[in-house]
Enzyme design. Structure first.
Site, PDB file in Angstrom:
ATOM      1  N   TYR A 101      -2.403  -0.053   6.038  1.00 12.95           N
ATOM      2  CA  TYR A 101      -1.777  -1.297   5.580  1.00 12.95           C
ATOM      3  C   TYR A 101      -2.788  -2.423   5.745  1.00 12.95           C
ATOM      4  O   TYR A 101      -3.370  -2.581   6.831  1.00 12.95           O
ATOM      5  CB  TYR A 101      -0.523  -1.602   6.423  1.00 12.95           C
ATOM      6  CG  TYR A 101       0.098  -2.936   6.066  1.00 12.95           C
ATOM      7  CD1 TYR A 101       1.148  -3.011   5.162  1.00 12.95           C
ATOM      8  CD2 TYR A 101      -0.400  -4.120   6.617  1.00 12.95           C
ATOM      9  CE1 TYR A 101       1.689  -4.248   4.809  1.00 12.95           C
ATOM     10  CE2 TYR A 101       0.135  -5.352   6.257  1.00 12.95           C
ATOM     11  CZ  TYR A 101       1.172  -5.399   5.357  1.00 12.95           C
ATOM     12  OH  TYR A 101       1.694  -6.605   5.000  1.00 12.95           O
ATOM     13  N   GLU A 185      -1.382  -8.074  -0.540  1.00 12.99           N
ATOM     14  CA  GLU A 185      -1.023  -6.968   0.346  1.00 12.99           C
ATOM     15  C   GLU A 185      -1.302  -5.647  -0.354  1.00 12.99           C
ATOM     16  O   GLU A 185      -0.982  -5.503  -1.541  1.00 12.99           O
ATOM     17  CB  GLU A 185       0.471  -7.067   0.686  1.00 12.99           C
ATOM     18  CG  GLU A 185       0.963  -5.961   1.604  1.00 12.99           C
ATOM     19  CD  GLU A 185       2.491  -5.944   1.698  1.00 12.99           C
ATOM     20  OE1 GLU A 185       3.037  -6.535   2.634  1.00 12.99           O
ATOM     21  OE2 GLU A 185       3.127  -5.340   0.811  1.00 12.99           O
TER      22      GLU A 185
END
Ligand code: GDP
Ligand code: MN
Length: 379
Positions: A101, A185
């Site tokens: 992530y 993201e």
């Protein structure tokens, strides 16, 4: 403004971040053809502006073009958190060895950006962040210094990411800066079994205040087949309009006043049909455009214009309404409350026009009560 995954991918690609080949389609037949040209094994992904698509069944692997067609049929039309899937993306399936992530977000309170990164990316990232916060690194980024090679290596190390992800971290920072984003993201950023680093998902939120620098933003939303047609028409005219599900149309100047007007209408036992802020725009053009959009909503039974003149003067608003009445065929009653700067002159202009469907009220409460009453009587 949030971008769709397929738009975010384009930005990633243009800044050198590797993404799998993909195609966006709207029908199962096209999905089959797309899967064929992508080489057979694909992942079929709902294109909606909400997260958790994987858990909702909106992201599925298909082993061959025939399977992709079937999967496309399942995913198209699906409702994911209130977003109906009209478009899907087919991407070459990646053989994942590890999911990471990585993101940059603006921390407004601290006046810095934060790099948030974890070696345990994927669909469970929220649970990881909640149960083991130490598995998610949060590193402040000074916007004046940005993310250079040293900074990206620092972030990768703190998050226990493999060193070869550092390049992507630097490229992703460039996406944020050069595209004027407030959030970027990638979840998951993956390492494939052959050792490639690929961005398999992307979320980008662009700064609306920088929109004038990027003309193509928002073009996809206007073409969004799932968008509300009245909202699309209003947005094409540059109006600040949100459709609601009531029967009293609302026009006001300033977002705060319009929001209180919605509350007052609700307090009178009626339901607002929309939010429409004309801002400082007292022009006949804005008034006519606003009235046109509101009157074309069949649910609207009456319209309430609530203006408190500050910099905007009420006579200009009244002129705008009078001129709008020349170009718009008024079919529903209009209640107007003018107060503040030049209110007396504004009221006199409206009284002078003496339109049978236009009436005035002296207070906001009185205007809302009257509009609610007229809506109940129906037209
Ligand atoms: P989200 O649920 O909306 O965040 O959608 P994602 O695009 O992140 O997909 C969810 C999950 O599907 C990912 O975390 C992966 O585990 C899986 N996934 C997505 N693309 C691929 C792929 O190409 N190959 C494999 N094996 N899994 C994938
Ligand atoms: Mn994801």
């Amino acid at each position: 403004m949030d971008l769709y995954e397929y738009e975010a991918r384009e930005l990633f690609k243009s800044h050198g971040i590797a993404v799998p080949d993909a195609a966006v389609v709207t029908s199962p037949r096209e999905a089959r053809a797309a899967a064929e040209s992508l080489g057979g094994r694909v992942v079929v992904k709902a294109q909606v502006k909400t997260g958790g698509r994987g858990k909702a069944g909106g992201v599925k692997l298909a082993a061959n073009p025939a399977a992709a067609q079937l999967t496309a049929r399942q995913i198209l039309g699906m409702d994911i958190g209130g977003h109906v899937v009209r478009r899907i993306m087919l991407a070459q399936a990646a053989d994942i060895q590890a999911e990471f992530y990585v993101s940059y977000v603006l921390d407004r309170a601290a006046g810095v950006f934060l790099a948030i990164a974890s070696a345990e990316g994927g669909t469970e990232i929220e649970e990881v962040a909640a149960s083991r916060p130490e598995a998610v690194a949060r590193i402040p980024v000074d916007p004046r210094r940005g993310v250079d090679a040293a900074k990206s290596a620092e972030i990768a190390k703190a998050a226990h990411l493999p060193p070869e992800t550092a390049l992507v971290l630097a490229q992703l920072w460039q996406v944020l800066v050069q595209e004027d984003a407030v959030l970027v993201e990638v979840n998951p950023l993956v390492r494939t079994v052959s050792g490639q680093i690929l961005a398999l998902d992307g979320k980008v939120t662009l700064d609306d205040n920088a929109r004038f620098r990027h003309a193509r933003w928002g073009s996809s939303d206007e073409a969004d087949p799932g968008a509300d047609p009245l909202e699309a028409a209003a947005s094409a005219k540059g109006l600040n309009y949100v459709r609601l599900d009531g029967e009293v149309g609302v026009i006001g100047n300033g977002a705060g006043l319009v929001m209180s007007t919605l509350d007052v209408v609700a307090g009178c036992g009626a339901r607002p049909a929309n939010f429409l802020d004309i801002g400082g725009g007292a022009s006949a053009r804005v008034m006519a455009d606003g009235l046109t959009v509101i009157l074309s909503d069949p649910a609207v039974k009456s319209v309430l214009v609530n203006v408190f003149g500050g910099i905007t003067s009420c006579d200009a608003v009244a002129d705008g309404i009078v001129q709008a009445l020349e170009s718009v065929h008024l079919t529903k009653p209009l209640v107007v409350r003018l107060d503040g700067n030049n209110a007396a002159r504004g009221r006199a202009i409206l009284s002078g026009r003496d339109h049978p469907l236009v009436e005035q009220a002296a207070t906001m409460d009185g205007a809302a009560r009257r509009a609610a009453q007229l809506a109940r009587q129906g037209v």
